[in-house]
Design a protein around this motif. Structure first.
Motif, mmCIF file in Angstrom:
data_model
loop_
_atom_site.group_PDB
_atom_site.id
_atom_site.type_symbol
_atom_site.label_atom_id
_atom_site.label_comp_id
_atom_site.label_asym_id
_atom_site.label_seq_id
_atom_site.Cartn_x
_atom_site.Cartn_y
_atom_site.Cartn_z
ATOM 1 N N GLY A 1 0.816 -1.213 0.000
ATOM 2 C CA GLY A 1 0.000 0.000 0.000
ATOM 3 C C GLY A 1 0.846 1.257 0.000
ATOM 4 N N VAL A 2 1.940 1.247 0.764
ATOM 5 C CA VAL A 2 2.845 2.409 0.794
ATOM 6 C C VAL A 2 3.472 2.626 -0.578
ATOM 7 N N LEU A 3 3.902 1.552 -1.211
ATOM 8 C CA LEU A 3 4.547 1.678 -2.516
ATOM 9 C C LEU A 3 3.588 2.223 -3.577
ATOM 10 N N LEU A 4 2.374 1.712 -3.579
ATOM 11 C CA LEU A 4 1.420 2.104 -4.626
ATOM 12 C C LEU A 4 0.872 3.515 -4.426
ATOM 13 N N THR A 5 0.725 3.923 -3.172
ATOM 14 C CA THR A 5 0.159 5.265 -2.907
ATOM 15 C C THR A 5 1.220 6.324 -2.720
ATOM 16 N N GLY A 6 2.488 5.900 -2.649
ATOM 17 C CA GLY A 6 3.572 6.849 -2.394
ATOM 18 C C GLY A 6 3.637 8.021 -3.357
ATOM 19 N N PRO A 7 3.468 7.847 -4.677
ATOM 20 C CA PRO A 7 3.612 8.967 -5.612
ATOM 21 C C PRO A 7 2.474 9.991 -5.570
ATOM 22 N N PHE A 8 1.337 9.700 -4.943
ATOM 23 C CA PHE A 8 0.172 10.575 -5.032
ATOM 24 C C PHE A 8 0.388 11.985 -4.467
ATOM 25 N N LEU B 1 9.314 4.397 -9.214
ATOM 26 C CA LEU B 1 10.552 3.649 -9.443
ATOM 27 C C LEU B 1 11.789 4.315 -8.850
ATOM 28 N N SER B 2 11.737 5.636 -8.641
ATOM 29 C CA SER B 2 12.941 6.330 -8.167
ATOM 30 C C SER B 2 12.830 6.779 -6.709
ATOM 31 N N THR B 3 11.852 7.601 -6.395
ATOM 32 C CA THR B 3 11.772 8.213 -5.064
ATOM 33 C C THR B 3 11.269 7.246 -4.000
ATOM 34 N N VAL B 4 10.179 6.547 -4.283
ATOM 35 C CA VAL B 4 9.535 5.702 -3.263
ATOM 36 C C VAL B 4 10.465 4.622 -2.718
ATOM 37 N N PRO B 5 11.168 3.823 -3.541
ATOM 38 C CA PRO B 5 12.055 2.785 -2.980
ATOM 39 C C PRO B 5 13.169 3.361 -2.111
ATOM 40 N N VAL B 6 13.696 4.518 -2.518
ATOM 41 C CA VAL B 6 14.790 5.126 -1.746
ATOM 42 C C VAL B 6 14.336 5.457 -0.335
#
Length: 346
Positions: A75-82, A107-112
């Motif tokens: 859920g964090v990964l999928l909603t992170g860019p919003f 692909l860039s900000t959320v995983p970091v």
């Protein structure tokens, strides 16, 4: 522990403030006319991902079932860019732009920042556990010191009361004075010995009182030859550190002692202290000297290990006729300051 949590909160605020400033500075220097909204969106996404995952790690820490964690992480990964898409001035203009910016952040900000939140959680947990372990070890050491000190008091009191009982039974004129000396000794043991350290001069005064009380058992001139060298007022030691050594010298000596048979030497040189006590060996205690120094020596060794680790030496010499114990403590002045700093730290 609350102080440590406040420090971590201050670190978080400082780092996020610095991070926001640097992002805005970078976007502004690139000539982005919408740098303010872009900065807000980027920082919002970073903080959202960081602290949401941080909370998830806290909630599921130590639990066997990992299903909740993995679902929350997804859920964090999928909603992170919003948050970034919400603040960006073009991200919602068309579907293609939305997918483009969404994929870029995913692909860039959320995983970091998922990784950084994990690293922060591990670091904070490690620091808190280390401090908690140090506090538990300190409490255990203080408990053991209290126990060892409590072993000293009843043993000494029992012997002294026996001596006073003998004086009272014989109606000796020295009995009232002996009671007053015992009161002085107990006052020191009960009240003054609660301090972490006491002036060496006060500890020597306690030993002198003890020697005077023990001297009531003997008709001869003083059986203890006590000599002190150096400045004792500026030197601080743990209280009740020498009494067992002196008490055992009496206990394991012959019943009849000549003047000066017990030799006690105290020497203060710079930041070191040497305490030695020598006594003749009584034939009636030859079988009890398998452990040099009698029952009090293990107690003294434990206290020294807790109070002066790696800063003391305790040497024993048994010639068959005399028994000598030499205690040397190094770095007394620095040890006093270090102990105070250690207590303040905790």
């Amino acid at each position: 522990m609350e102080r440590i949590k406040k420090i971590f909160r201050l670190i978080h605020l400082s780092l996020w403030g610095l991070f926001t400033f640097l992002v805005g500075l970078q976007l502004g220097s690139e000539g982005d006319t919408h740098w303010l909204s872009t900065t807000a969106g980027f920082v919002a996404t970073c903080t959202y991902v960081f602290y949401t995952h941080f909370y998830v790690l806290t909630r599921y820490a130590g639990k066997r079932g990992r299903r909740g964690y993995w679902l929350s992480l997804a859920g964090v990964l999928l909603t992170g860019p919003f948050p970034f898409l919400f603040f960006h001035h073009k991200a919602l203009a068309t579907w293609s732009l939305f997918l483009n910016y969404y994929g870029m952040q995913l692909l860039s900000t959320v995983p970091v920042f998922v990784f950084l939140s994990w690293l922060a959680r591990v670091t904070e947990t490690l620091v808190v556990n280390t401090i908690r372990k140090e506090q538990l070890e300190k409490q255990a050491a203080e408990t053991e010191l209290h126990y060892l000190k409590s072993q000293i008091n009843p043993h000494f009191l029992f012997n002294t009361l026996n001596n006073i009982h003998t004086l009272v039974y014989k109606q000796a004129p020295a009995a009232p004075e002996a009671v007053m000396q015992l009161a002085s000794l107990m006052r020191y043991m009960i009240y003054e010995s609660n301090a972490a350290t006491v002036p060496l001069s006060r500890e020597m005064g306690y030993l002198r009182d003890y020697v005077s009380l023990q001297q009531l058992r003997y008709k001869n001139s003083p059986v203890v030859d006590l000599q002190i060298e150096g400045e004792t007022d500026s030197c601080y030691v743990a209280p009740l550190l020498f009494i067992h050594l002196l008490e055992n010298a009496y206990k394991h000596s012959p019943a009849r002692l000549e003047p000066g048979d017990l030799k006690v030497r105290v020497a203060v040189r710079e930041d070191s202290l040497a305490f030695s006590v020598q006594n003749p060996i009584g034939k009636h205690v030859a079988k009890t000297l398998d452990e040099p120094g009698g029952i009090g020596l293990p107690n003294v060794r434990k206290r020294l290990a807790l109070l002066y680790p790696d800063q003391h030496s305790l040497t024993i010499q048994n010639t068959g006729e005399t028994f000598t114990v030499v205690l040397t403590i190094r770095g007394l002045h620095s040890q006093t300051h270090e102990r105070k700093a250690h207590l303040l730290h905790h």
